[in-house]
Design a protein around this motif. Structure first.
Motif, PDB file in Angstrom:
ATOM      1  N   SER A 117       0.821  -1.217   0.000  1.00  0.00           N
ATOM      2  CA  SER A 117       0.000   0.000   0.000  1.00  0.00           C
ATOM      3  C   SER A 117       0.854   1.266   0.000  1.00  0.00           C
ATOM      4  O   SER A 117       0.449   2.285  -0.576  1.00  0.00           O
ATOM      5  CB  SER A 117      -0.945   0.009   1.202  1.00  0.00           C
ATOM      6  N   ASP A 118       2.043   1.220   0.603  1.00  0.00           N
ATOM      7  CA  ASP A 118       2.936   2.381   0.597  1.00  0.00           C
ATOM      8  C   ASP A 118       3.400   2.702  -0.822  1.00  0.00           C
ATOM      9  O   ASP A 118       3.396   3.862  -1.242  1.00  0.00           O
ATOM     10  CB  ASP A 118       4.158   2.145   1.496  1.00  0.00           C
ATOM     11  N   TYR A 119       3.801   1.678  -1.564  1.00  0.00           N
ATOM     12  CA  TYR A 119       4.233   1.892  -2.949  1.00  0.00           C
ATOM     13  C   TYR A 119       3.067   2.399  -3.801  1.00  0.00           C
ATOM     14  O   TYR A 119       3.221   3.339  -4.589  1.00  0.00           O
ATOM     15  CB  TYR A 119       4.792   0.600  -3.559  1.00  0.00           C
ATOM     16  N   VAL A 120       1.920   1.785  -3.638  1.00  0.00           N
ATOM     17  CA  VAL A 120       0.739   2.182  -4.425  1.00  0.00           C
ATOM     18  C   VAL A 120       0.376   3.634  -4.129  1.00  0.00           C
ATOM     19  O   VAL A 120       0.129   4.417  -5.058  1.00  0.00           O
ATOM     20  CB  VAL A 120      -0.448   1.227  -4.150  1.00  0.00           C
ATOM     21  N   ASN A 121       0.365   4.016  -2.860  1.00  0.00           N
ATOM     22  CA  ASN A 121       0.033   5.399  -2.499  1.00  0.00           C
ATOM     23  C   ASN A 121       1.053   6.395  -3.044  1.00  0.00           C
ATOM     24  O   ASN A 121       0.692   7.489  -3.482  1.00  0.00           O
ATOM     25  CB  ASN A 121      -0.103   5.537  -0.982  1.00  0.00           C
ATOM     26  N   GLN A 122       2.335   6.041  -3.023  1.00  0.00           N
ATOM     27  CA  GLN A 122       3.361   6.929  -3.575  1.00  0.00           C
ATOM     28  C   GLN A 122       3.173   7.099  -5.076  1.00  0.00           C
ATOM     29  O   GLN A 122       3.322   8.209  -5.602  1.00  0.00           O
ATOM     30  CB  GLN A 122       4.758   6.393  -3.268  1.00  0.00           C
ATOM     31  N   ILE A 123       2.843   6.037  -5.754  1.00  0.00           N
ATOM     32  CA  ILE A 123       2.644   6.122  -7.208  1.00  0.00           C
ATOM     33  C   ILE A 123       1.389   6.944  -7.525  1.00  0.00           C
ATOM     34  O   ILE A 123       1.407   7.784  -8.423  1.00  0.00           O
ATOM     35  CB  ILE A 123       2.602   4.715  -7.829  1.00  0.00           C
ATOM     36  N   VAL A 168       1.531  10.376  -9.883  1.00  0.00           N
ATOM     37  CA  VAL A 168       0.867  10.506 -11.188  1.00  0.00           C
ATOM     38  C   VAL A 168      -0.415  11.327 -11.139  1.00  0.00           C
ATOM     39  O   VAL A 168      -1.003  11.595 -12.190  1.00  0.00           O
ATOM     40  CB  VAL A 168       0.580   9.126 -11.826  1.00  0.00           C
ATOM     41  N   ASP A 169      -0.845  11.752  -9.958  1.00  0.00           N
ATOM     42  CA  ASP A 169      -2.063  12.538  -9.836  1.00  0.00           C
ATOM     43  C   ASP A 169      -1.987  13.763 -10.754  1.00  0.00           C
ATOM     44  O   ASP A 169      -1.032  14.527 -10.695  1.00  0.00           O
ATOM     45  CB  ASP A 169      -2.274  12.980  -8.385  1.00  0.00           C
ATOM     46  N   GLU A 170      -2.988  13.917 -11.609  1.00  0.00           N
ATOM     47  CA  GLU A 170      -2.969  14.973 -12.625  1.00  0.00           C
ATOM     48  C   GLU A 170      -3.006  16.379 -12.035  1.00  0.00           C
ATOM     49  O   GLU A 170      -2.398  17.299 -12.571  1.00  0.00           O
ATOM     50  CB  GLU A 170      -4.129  14.789 -13.601  1.00  0.00           C
ATOM     51  N   ILE A 171      -3.700  16.565 -10.935  1.00  0.00           N
ATOM     52  CA  ILE A 171      -3.836  17.890 -10.342  1.00  0.00           C
ATOM     53  C   ILE A 171      -2.713  18.186  -9.345  1.00  0.00           C
ATOM     54  O   ILE A 171      -2.051  19.212  -9.424  1.00  0.00           O
ATOM     55  CB  ILE A 171      -5.202  18.036  -9.626  1.00  0.00           C
ATOM     56  N   ASN A 172      -2.488  17.282  -8.429  1.00  0.00           N
ATOM     57  CA  ASN A 172      -1.535  17.529  -7.339  1.00  0.00           C
ATOM     58  C   ASN A 172      -0.302  16.645  -7.408  1.00  0.00           C
ATOM     59  O   ASN A 172       0.372  16.441  -6.405  1.00  0.00           O
ATOM     60  CB  ASN A 172      -2.234  17.302  -5.986  1.00  0.00           C
ATOM     61  N   GLY A 173       0.002  16.112  -8.563  1.00  0.00           N
ATOM     62  CA  GLY A 173       1.114  15.180  -8.698  1.00  0.00           C
ATOM     63  C   GLY A 173       2.475  15.833  -8.497  1.00  0.00           C
ATOM     64  O   GLY A 173       2.598  17.022  -8.231  1.00  0.00           O
ATOM     65  N   SER A 174       3.478  15.022  -8.638  1.00  0.00           N
ATOM     66  CA  SER A 174       4.855  15.460  -8.487  1.00  0.00           C
ATOM     67  C   SER A 174       5.202  16.568  -9.478  1.00  0.00           C
ATOM     68  O   SER A 174       4.684  16.604 -10.590  1.00  0.00           O
ATOM     69  CB  SER A 174       5.789  14.267  -8.737  1.00  0.00           C
ATOM     70  N   LYS A 175       6.104  17.437  -9.069  1.00  0.00           N
ATOM     71  CA  LYS A 175       6.565  18.484  -9.994  1.00  0.00           C
ATOM     72  C   LYS A 175       7.308  17.869 -11.180  1.00  0.00           C
ATOM     73  O   LYS A 175       7.495  18.514 -12.202  1.00  0.00           O
ATOM     74  CB  LYS A 175       7.446  19.505  -9.264  1.00  0.00           C
ATOM     75  N   TYR A 176       7.693  16.602 -11.060  1.00  0.00           N
ATOM     76  CA  TYR A 176       8.397  15.908 -12.143  1.00  0.00           C
ATOM     77  C   TYR A 176       7.466  15.082 -13.021  1.00  0.00           C
ATOM     78  O   TYR A 176       7.915  14.426 -13.951  1.00  0.00           O
ATOM     79  CB  TYR A 176       9.484  15.000 -11.560  1.00  0.00           C
TER      80      TYR A 176
END
Length: 170
Positions: free
Chosen positions: A85-91, A95-103
């Protein structure tokens, strides 16, 4: 990699240049990127860019390494295999379109066009200690790639990953 002149810049100026690189390489492939846009955003002279980097490819490789290190920090900081669940939540967060990573957009474009151009030159040196770690890494990376390249199938890819990691990490 960047010159020692770049490495010796103060942190604020380095971040300004790195952010300009991120903007450029998140919006334009390496083939269509322009030094002119980077130096304009960073507020540096064109000659300074070439003092810091040999060319756009070297600047891209520098940014890729910075991104990979920052993206993997939560995982490497744990220093052990996390729960599925930790890996899934990090992914999901990445990839979240609105609040995802700056990368997020940088990596999307990397997978779309730049990865094939630089495959041998940009592979990060990730220490893998077990077959289980390798499996988690491959499944996670492929899921991120699927999510970024096929956003309409993101939920399906994440669900598939969740099932696979749950089985693998039992």
């Amino acid at each position: 990699m960047p010159s020692t002149t770049f490495e010796n810049l103060n942190l604020q100026k380095k971040e300004l240049i790195t952010n300009a690189l991120l903007t450029e390489f998140s919006q334009h492939s390496l083939a269509s990127a322009q030094v002119a846009r980077i130096v304009k955003q960073a507020g540096i002279a064109r000659g300074a860019f070439y003092k810091y980097f040999t060319d756009l490819t070297e600047a891209y490789q520098y940014l890729y390494q910075v991104a990979i290190l920052e993206i993997h920090t939560p995982i490497t900081r744990a220093n052990h295999i996390l729960a599925a669940s930790d890996y899934v939540n990090q992914i999901k967060a990445f990839v979240d379109e609105i609040n995802g990573s700056k990368y997020r957009d940088f990596m999307r474009l990397h997978f779309q066009t730049n990865e094939g151009l630089l495959r041998d030159n940009t592979q990060p040196q990730i220490k893998i200690h077990s077959a289980q770690e390798w499996s988690v890494m491959v499944l996670s990376h492929e899921t991120i790639k699927d999510c970024l390249l096929q956003p309409d199938k993101q939920n399906e890819a994440i669900e598939r990953l969740s099932k696979a990691l749950t089985a693998l990490l039992q």
